[in-house]
Design a protein around this motif. Structure first.
Motif, PDB file in Angstrom:
ATOM      1  N   VAL A   1      -5.296  -1.608   9.783  1.00 42.49           N
ATOM      2  CA  VAL A   1      -5.150  -2.650   8.760  1.00 42.49           C
ATOM      3  C   VAL A   1      -6.511  -3.101   8.215  1.00 42.49           C
ATOM      4  O   VAL A   1      -6.604  -3.526   7.065  1.00 42.49           O
ATOM      5  N   ASP A   2      -7.564  -2.965   9.031  1.00 46.34           N
ATOM      6  CA  ASP A   2      -8.898  -3.257   8.496  1.00 46.34           C
ATOM      7  C   ASP A   2      -9.252  -2.249   7.405  1.00 46.34           C
ATOM      8  O   ASP A   2      -9.864  -2.594   6.393  1.00 46.34           O
ATOM      9  N   LYS A   3      -8.874  -0.990   7.633  1.00 46.15           N
ATOM     10  CA  LYS A   3      -9.176   0.063   6.649  1.00 46.15           C
ATOM     11  C   LYS A   3      -8.239   0.017   5.457  1.00 46.15           C
ATOM     12  O   LYS A   3      -8.565   0.521   4.379  1.00 46.15           O
ATOM     13  N   ASN A   4      -7.048  -0.532   5.667  1.00 46.85           N
ATOM     14  CA  ASN A   4      -6.031  -0.576   4.607  1.00 46.85           C
ATOM     15  C   ASN A   4      -5.567  -2.014   4.422  1.00 46.85           C
ATOM     16  O   ASN A   4      -4.453  -2.385   4.814  1.00 46.85           O
TER      17      ASN A   4
ATOM     18  N   HIS B   1       1.930   3.716   8.454  1.00 46.02           N
ATOM     19  CA  HIS B   1       1.182   3.998   9.673  1.00 46.02           C
ATOM     20  C   HIS B   1       1.708   5.242  10.377  1.00 46.02           C
ATOM     21  O   HIS B   1       0.939   6.074  10.838  1.00 46.02           O
ATOM     22  N   HIS B   2       3.025   5.388  10.487  1.00 49.92           N
ATOM     23  CA  HIS B   2       3.603   6.588  11.092  1.00 49.92           C
ATOM     24  C   HIS B   2       5.055   6.756  10.696  1.00 49.92           C
ATOM     25  O   HIS B   2       5.662   5.844  10.123  1.00 49.92           O
TER      26      HIS B   2
ATOM     27  N   LYS C   1      -1.499  -6.648   7.265  1.00 51.11           N
ATOM     28  CA  LYS C   1      -2.217  -7.791   7.844  1.00 51.11           C
ATOM     29  C   LYS C   1      -1.322  -9.011   7.931  1.00 51.11           C
ATOM     30  O   LYS C   1      -1.326  -9.736   8.916  1.00 51.11           O
ATOM     31  N   ASP C   2      -0.570  -9.255   6.857  1.00 49.40           N
ATOM     32  CA  ASP C   2       0.193 -10.488   6.732  1.00 49.40           C
ATOM     33  C   ASP C   2       1.684 -10.152   6.808  1.00 49.40           C
ATOM     34  O   ASP C   2       2.295  -9.716   5.825  1.00 49.40           O
TER      35      ASP C   2
ATOM     36  N   GLY D   1       0.803  -1.224   0.000  1.00 50.59           N
ATOM     37  CA  GLY D   1       0.000   0.000   0.000  1.00 50.59           C
ATOM     38  C   GLY D   1       0.834   1.271   0.000  1.00 50.59           C
ATOM     39  O   GLY D   1       0.332   2.350   0.317  1.00 50.59           O
ATOM     40  N   THR D   2       2.097   1.129  -0.393  1.00 51.52           N
ATOM     41  CA  THR D   2       3.026   2.260  -0.352  1.00 51.52           C
ATOM     42  C   THR D   2       3.597   2.513  -1.740  1.00 51.52           C
ATOM     43  O   THR D   2       4.177   1.599  -2.336  1.00 51.52           O
TER      44      THR D   2
END
Lengths: 134, 134
Positions: free
Chosen positions: B69-72, B78-79, B13-14, A126-127
């Motif tokens: 991770v549910d949204k993406n 993330h930061h 997620k993985d 996703g990056t």
């Protein structure tokens, strides 16, 4: 293969306000805004001891980051850039691994005057990833 | 004030699949997965010459990154984490500038065993910012 983390790029609507966040609130050293009409962006470099943050705002009517800032009006991380020694070898390695190289697949000259490719976010967690030959 | 770019954190997620992307496709040096139950994540460090990428996946039922991770589902940044010399001085400077410190506002011990604070993305260009005392 990948080497240094060259920069993290943050796209914003208001470059002056973004510069103030990094210069005044976070107390970092920032450069003057650098218009790069051939890339459709104006860039401010945040110079950290080991790497850079690049603040970018759209320039001109067909900026490639216009859609991103429309979708993310507060700003957001647009891409990360890793250094490679040989952009052609890197490109071929990405393709052999089944990863998608954006555009024509041929390296183009990036914002630092060096050959770059961009890799599809869906193949890289996703990056959006930029590889730059240094 | 801010010093080095300590790391870019990517939530996925993985974790095994994400590790393979950085190890096999991008050819970077990665560590073994490190469960950090007190932070609700399992982390793999991607060791670059000048900085790190941290791949994180949720651990346990109340992970703070589960919503992300549910949204993406494909993953995402993330930061970003910047180093500071004095976390209390940094926290006070953020508050004086009107920026929001997440949680109680008191530093807590972060994933590297050092005191950290997190800053509200809306005050930092849509980017969740961690400050870590080093």
């Amino acid at each position: 293969m990948i080497g240094r983390l060259n920069h993290v790029a943050i796209a914003v609507k208001d470059l002056d306000a973004a510069t103030a966040v990094y210069r005044d609130t976070l107390g970092a050293k920032v450069t003057e805004p650098l218009p790069q009409p051939e890339h459709g962006v104006t860039v401010v470099f945040v110079e950290l001891p080991n790497s850079k943050v690049e603040l970018m705002s759209p320039l001109g009517e067909n900026s490639t980051i216009q859609g991103f800032v429309d979708k993310n009006p507060a700003g957001g991380i647009h891409h990360v850039c890793y250094e490679v020694e040989d952009i052609i070898a890197a490109r071929d390695q990405m393709k052999a691994a089944g990863a998608r190289v954006l555009g024509t697949g041929e390296p183009r000259i990036g914002a630092h005057g060096k050959p770059v490719i961009f890799l599809h976010p869906k193949d890289f967690l996703g990056t959006l990833v930029e590889l730059e030959q240094v």
